[in-house]
Design a protein around this motif. Structure first.
Motif, PDB file in Angstrom:
ATOM      1  N   GLU A  50       2.653  15.597  -0.340  1.00  0.00           N
ATOM      2  CA  GLU A  50       1.416  14.884  -0.117  1.00  0.00           C
ATOM      3  C   GLU A  50       1.297  14.447   1.216  1.00  0.00           C
ATOM      4  O   GLU A  50       0.175  14.358   1.967  1.00  0.00           O
ATOM      5  CB  GLU A  50       1.440  13.553  -0.936  1.00  0.00           C
ATOM      6  N   ASP A  96      -1.815  15.045   4.263  1.00  0.00           N
ATOM      7  CA  ASP A  96      -2.523  13.970   4.932  1.00  0.00           C
ATOM      8  C   ASP A  96      -2.223  14.312   6.418  1.00  0.00           C
ATOM      9  O   ASP A  96      -3.013  13.486   7.244  1.00  0.00           O
ATOM     10  CB  ASP A  96      -1.724  12.804   4.726  1.00  0.00           C
ATOM     11  N   LYS A 126       2.519   1.685  -3.371  1.00  0.00           N
ATOM     12  CA  LYS A 126       1.640   2.259  -4.398  1.00  0.00           C
ATOM     13  C   LYS A 126       1.513   3.625  -4.119  1.00  0.00           C
ATOM     14  O   LYS A 126       1.514   4.681  -5.106  1.00  0.00           O
ATOM     15  CB  LYS A 126       0.296   1.767  -4.015  1.00  0.00           C
ATOM     16  N   LYS A 127       1.459   4.087  -2.632  1.00  0.00           N
ATOM     17  CA  LYS A 127       1.347   5.712  -2.770  1.00  0.00           C
ATOM     18  C   LYS A 127       2.715   6.522  -3.179  1.00  0.00           C
ATOM     19  O   LYS A 127       2.540   7.475  -3.570  1.00  0.00           O
ATOM     20  CB  LYS A 127       1.307   5.736  -1.038  1.00  0.00           C
ATOM     21  N   GLU A 142       0.788  -1.229  -0.111  1.00  0.00           N
ATOM     22  CA  GLU A 142       0.093  -0.185  -0.058  1.00  0.00           C
ATOM     23  C   GLU A 142       0.835   1.070  -0.124  1.00  0.00           C
ATOM     24  O   GLU A 142       0.628   2.113  -0.769  1.00  0.00           O
ATOM     25  CB  GLU A 142      -1.037  -0.219   1.338  1.00  0.00           C
ATOM     26  N   LEU A 143       1.893   1.206   0.882  1.00  0.00           N
ATOM     27  CA  LEU A 143       2.849   2.486   0.819  1.00  0.00           C
ATOM     28  C   LEU A 143       3.661   2.465  -0.501  1.00  0.00           C
ATOM     29  O   LEU A 143       3.731   3.663  -0.871  1.00  0.00           O
ATOM     30  CB  LEU A 143       3.800   2.414   2.083  1.00  0.00           C
TER      31      LEU A 143
END
Lengths: 256, 234
Positions: free
Chosen positions: A193, A197, A134-135, A131-132
């Motif tokens: 980004e 967040d 992908k970010k 997931e990270l």
């Protein structure tokens, strides 16, 4: 709420005093840029807060727990090993030279600490790492080794590695200084980004335009002191002290 | 020499290749872990330990292995007879039968292990010290303990870096086992030398030489394979 409180911090290496009376607070969700000439103590400040160096005096409090204090005799007193370890897990550090583990794949670089240090299951750690990645736009590189990546990609992996432990506060030690100018943009984008967040961050940087853009507050250090601090508009504008203006005038890429 | 004689000789040589391989294998088995410990002791921040370790390394590397092998054989009887030897050591060593084969072999093995551990220690120390400080800092910042850092981050990288130098040392050991023949311990070199007058031929020595060469070749191929295997990262 203050995530980091540093007061009266001092640090010397033998005869050389690098930090003198540093007072510094970072609130939750705040992004602080630390700027200043080379040798001003910016990196040392970060290293003291991240337990890579032991300060000689003052007080450091991270997320409400004391990492170090100073007793009546003026001697630095550090918290016990367990407290220091629990503080370490609340802070993340991104290095100038990435310091990825070269013998591990990108994925393993990210999953190693969660599984070994936090005892997370391999499946969970893997899912989180992907997931990270992908970010960071690097999901295709999960099985590559760091040596197969560009500097900018390596630095994004090292940011993912730090984020995998869910730190409360993330520190960057000149994250773009080892990169080619055309690669710094991708790192700055990622940091921006993270700021959006709501990540609490302290960034030592020489990228003035970036500091102006992303930081809520800018701190100017010189000779081991915090000489000036304030909002980017104040520090990069007319209200700044003469010393800051003089320093900034050398950065011709700064157009504010 | 008749073909039959050559056949008999070949079998004899093969039979004595076994003790050679035994010295080789047992020396590696003990000296590599001991070398790792010695390397860590030499890097110990408590200086006296580092100094003592260094003296040990200097002696082992500064004197001939042959001399060390002979000293090891004589050591127990001389220690027992020495006036300054404390009683408890004398009684502990007193039960050892210095004429037994086990005594000869064990003392020889101790000498080989102590000698090779010193060389391995220096190789390992060089390997450990070549790992950049940033690796320790990154591991520390991620919350690894000191032992987790060493075993998960540092050691795997050290292994890759010490393979070329270690393989060199290991191939040297193949040939150094022949020094055991001077003790004397009956291995391939001993028997080869002894067969020369019997057969009035150099063939036994050539056979021994061929054995060492083949052994070293196998290891060379093995290590180049391992190096390639470890080449998955820079």
């Amino acid at each position: 709420m203050a995530m980091l409180e540093v007061s009266r911090l001092s640090k010397s290496f033998g005869e050389l005093t690098v930090l003198k009376d540093i007072n510094f607070t970072v609130d939750k969700g705040e992004v602080v840029a630390v700027i200043g000439p080379s040798g001003s103590g910016k990196s040392t400040l970060l290293r003291c807060v991240n337990q890579l160096e032991r300060a000689n005096g003052g007080r450091i409090t991270v997320c409400g727990s004391d990492m170090m204090t100073t007793n009546e005799k003026g001697k630095a007193v550090f918290a016990d090993t367990d407290t220091l370890r629990s503080i370490r897990l609340k802070t993340g550090l991104v290095f100038q030279n990435f310091n990825l583990f070269p013998h591990m794949t990108v994925l393993r670089n990210i999953t190693e600490a969660p599984t070994v240090v936090l005892g997370m299951s391999k499946t969970d750690a893997r899912a989180k790492a992907l997931e990270l990645l992908k970010k960071m736009g690097l999901e295709a590189k999960a099985d590559s080794y760091p040596c197969e990546l560009s500097g900018g990609q390596q630095q994004r992996v090292s940011i993912a590695r730090a984020l995998a432990l869910d730190p409360e506060i993330l520190f960057f030690d000149e994250p773009t200084s080892a990169l080619d100018p055309e690669l710094t943009g991708e790192i700055l984008k990622v940091i921006k980004e993270l700021a959006n967040d709501g990540m609490t961050m302290v960034i030592v940087t020489h990228e003035m335009a970036f500091a102006h853009d992303v930081a809520d507050r800018v701190v100017f250090m010189e000779d081991g002191y915090i000489v000036d601090e304030g909002t980017p508009d104040k520090l990069f504008g007319e209200e700044a002290s003469e010393r800051v203006k003089q320093f900034l005038s050398r950065f011709n890429n700064f157009g504010a | 020499m008749t073909n039959e004689q050559i056949g008999t000789l070949f079998q004899l040589m093969l039979q004595y290749a076994v003790p050679t391989m035994k010295i080789f294998a047992l020396t590696l088995l003990w000296s590599i872990p001991l070398g790792m410990i010695v390397a860590l002791l030499k890097m110990c921040r408590f200086k006296p330990i580092s100094w003592i370790t260094n003296i040990y390394i200097l002696i082992m590397r500064g004197t001939p292995l042959l001399l060390q092998l002979i000293v090891a054989q004589y050591s127990v009887p001389y220690i027992i007879r020495s006036d300054i030897c404390p009683e408890f050591i004398r009684s502990a060593l007193g039960g050892i039968d210095i004429r037994s084969e086990a005594y000869t072999f064990n003392m020889m093995l101790i000498a080989f292990v102590l000698n090779y551990a010193a060389y391995f220690a220096e190789i390992f120390r060089g390997g450990i010290e070549s790992i950049p400080k940033g690796q320790y800092e990154a591991a520390g910042a991620l919350g690894f303990t000191r032992s987790q850092t060493f075993f998960r981050v540092i050691l795997p990288q050290v292994v890759k870096r010490v393979v070329p130098a270690s393989s060199n040392e290991i191939i040297t050991l193949v040939k150094d086992t022949s020094l055991a023949s001077a003790i004397p311990y009956m291995e391939i070199m001993y028997i080869a030398k002894k067969q020369v007058p019997t057969y009035a031929s150099l063939l036994p020595l050539f056979m021994a030489g061929a054995f060492y060469f083949a052994f070293a070749m196998v290891l060379t191929v093995l290590f180049s394979f391992i190096e390639k295997k470890l080449d998955y990262y820079r």
